[in-house]
Each structure stands twice: as structure tokens, then as C-alpha cells.
Design a protein around this motif. Structure first.
Motif, mmCIF file in Angstrom:
data_model
loop_
_atom_site.group_PDB
_atom_site.id
_atom_site.type_symbol
_atom_site.label_atom_id
_atom_site.label_comp_id
_atom_site.label_asym_id
_atom_site.label_seq_id
_atom_site.Cartn_x
_atom_site.Cartn_y
_atom_site.Cartn_z
ATOM 1 N N ARG A 1 38.870 41.340 37.062
ATOM 2 C CA ARG A 1 39.044 42.598 37.973
ATOM 3 C C ARG A 1 37.986 43.076 37.901
ATOM 4 O O ARG A 1 37.805 43.834 40.083
ATOM 5 N N VAL A 2 36.615 43.588 37.401
ATOM 6 C CA VAL A 2 35.377 43.755 38.220
ATOM 7 C C VAL A 2 34.689 43.141 39.489
ATOM 8 O O VAL A 2 34.386 43.701 40.082
ATOM 9 N N ARG B 1 37.192 43.597 41.918
ATOM 10 C CA ARG B 1 37.129 44.221 43.454
ATOM 11 C C ARG B 1 35.450 44.717 43.569
ATOM 12 O O ARG B 1 34.709 45.019 44.502
ATOM 13 N N ALA B 2 34.050 43.925 42.907
ATOM 14 C CA ALA B 2 32.636 45.418 43.425
ATOM 15 C C ALA B 2 31.882 43.833 43.940
ATOM 16 O O ALA B 2 30.960 43.348 43.588
ATOM 17 N N ALA C 1 27.625 43.373 40.372
ATOM 18 C CA ALA C 1 28.563 44.199 39.180
ATOM 19 C C ALA C 1 29.066 43.551 38.073
ATOM 20 O O ALA C 1 29.107 45.380 37.114
ATOM 21 N N LEU C 2 29.098 43.159 37.689
ATOM 22 C CA LEU C 2 29.487 42.295 36.609
ATOM 23 C C LEU C 2 28.636 42.744 35.230
ATOM 24 O O LEU C 2 27.813 41.651 34.849
ATOM 25 N N ALA D 1 30.051 47.663 32.594
ATOM 26 C CA ALA D 1 30.972 47.675 33.555
ATOM 27 C C ALA D 1 32.611 47.092 33.178
ATOM 28 O O ALA D 1 33.584 47.825 33.257
ATOM 29 N N VAL D 2 32.811 46.066 32.222
ATOM 30 C CA VAL D 2 33.447 45.488 31.892
ATOM 31 C C VAL D 2 34.248 45.934 30.659
ATOM 32 O O VAL D 2 35.513 46.730 30.439
ATOM 33 N N GLU E 1 35.666 49.091 32.241
ATOM 34 C CA GLU E 1 37.456 48.627 33.014
ATOM 35 C C GLU E 1 38.507 48.501 32.144
ATOM 36 O O GLU E 1 39.547 49.176 32.293
#
Length: 198
Positions: free
Chosen positions: A20-21, A24-25, A29-30, A34-35, A38
């Protein structure tokens, strides 16, 4: 891990969050934070299940590669059905979904991740397996006489994977016109399709 929250399969939850990250980004952004954000889990959860973040990413890519095994079996079983260009175009569309395109970019730009995934002599993970899948299918079609008997299945697969990746990567966030993909597939296969009739 938040109190009272039971994680049935934390690895799958983290993989889904990473996808999803990515969608989306993008790959930049990973991050582990962030994970876990999320996935709605504590940051330490990822490090309890994986040695480090590159280990997590390597497992994420390996899971995607494992899915290609199922796709390859279905494609090979479909030899002799529909038309060869239709089968190839459908395969490329399924193969280069937005997550796979993002993962290929991630592998390309993260040296440590690429080093963990690569075996000596291999190319870029995901694309190597995709090429083998298409070459196997085209070999089956050659055996059935649906493409020229002297067709080089491996070279055709390389051209189709390269062209398909460029098309889908260039349309990130937008739908690819099917006619554009069909034109590339038919152009790559035109000679071996025409010569089978001679």
C-alpha cells in the motif's frame, strides 16, 4: 504491539502494508516506520520477524516471485488456446501490475536489496523469472507449431518483458491503452507468427 491486538499473520500484514505504501507514495517513501505505521503495529514488530529492513524487503520480493510460479503454470497450460499475442498481452498485463512495477524499481535502486536477491549470473529479480515464464510458454507454442519452428523463445521473451516493463512503468498511475500493448506484442511476434505459415 498494541495491547489486545492479535496478529494472526504479522508477516502478511506487513507485506500488505508495504504494498500500500509503495502504491500510494512510491519506493522512496518505503521505510520500516512507514510500513509499521501503515500496518498499525509497533515499530519493533517488523524487527522481531526480520533481521533488518532489507531482509523484510527481500522477503516481500521473494513472495511476489513465488506468485509468478502459479502464473507460469497457468500460462504454460494455456498454450494452444486463444491466440499467442492475446495470451502474451494478458500475461504482461497481469505481470506488470502496479505493485510489481514498483517492486522492480525498488530492487533496481536499492543495492543492498539487489545483492541479497541476486544469484551469480542473474539479472534483475522479478524480470528474470518473468522472462523464464514467457520463454517457457513460447517454447510450448513452438512445439505446437503456433510459432516458427526456429523461433528463439528466450530472445522473444526478453524483448516482450523489456518492452512490457517500459510501457507499464511509463504509465504509472494511469491506465495503459490496451492497443499500445497489443501493438508492441504483435510487432515482437510478427516474424515468428508469419513464418510458421510458410
Amino acid at each position: 504491539m498494541p495491547t489486545g491486538v492479535h496478529l494472526r499473520d504479522v508477516r502478511q500484514q506487513l507485506f500488505a502494508a508495504a504494498e500500500r505504501v509503495l502504491l500510494r507514495a512510491g519506493a522512496n517513501a518505503l521505510t520500516s516506520r512507514a510500513v509499521t505505521t501503515e500496518a498499525d503495529v509497533a515499530k519493533g514488530v517488523l524487527h522481531r520477524h526480520f533481521a533488518d529492513f532489507d531482509d523484510f524487503l527481500a522477503e516481500l520480493v521473494r513472495e511476489r516471485i513465488a506468485r509468478l510460479g502459479d502464473q507460469a503454470a497457468l500460462l504454460r497450460a494455456g498454450a494452444g488456446t486463444r491466440t499467442v499475442p492475446d495470451n502474451v498481452a494478458a500475461t504482461l498485463t497481469e505481470l506488470f501490475d502496479p505493485v510489481s512495477v514498483a517492486l522492480v524499481s525498488l530492487v533496481f535502486f536499492r543495492d543492498e536489496l539487489r545483492a541479497r536477491l541476486r544469484r551469480p549470473g542473474d539479472g534483475l529479480p522479478i524480470l528474470v523469472e518473468a522472462r523464464a515464464m514467457l520463454a517457457n510458454y513460447l517454447s510450448a507454442e513452438r512445439e505446437l507449431g503456433r510459432i516458427a519452428a526456429d523461433a528463439d523463445a528466450d530472445s522473444l521473451a526478453l524483448s516482450l518483458i523489456g518492452g512490457g516493463h517500459l510501457l507499464f512503468a511509463g504509465h504509472r498511475g494511469t491506465l495503459l491503452d490496451e492497443r499500445e500493448l497489443t501493438k508492441v506484442v504483435e510487432t515482437v511476434l510478427a516474424d515468428v507468427l508469419q513464418r510458421r505459415l510458410l
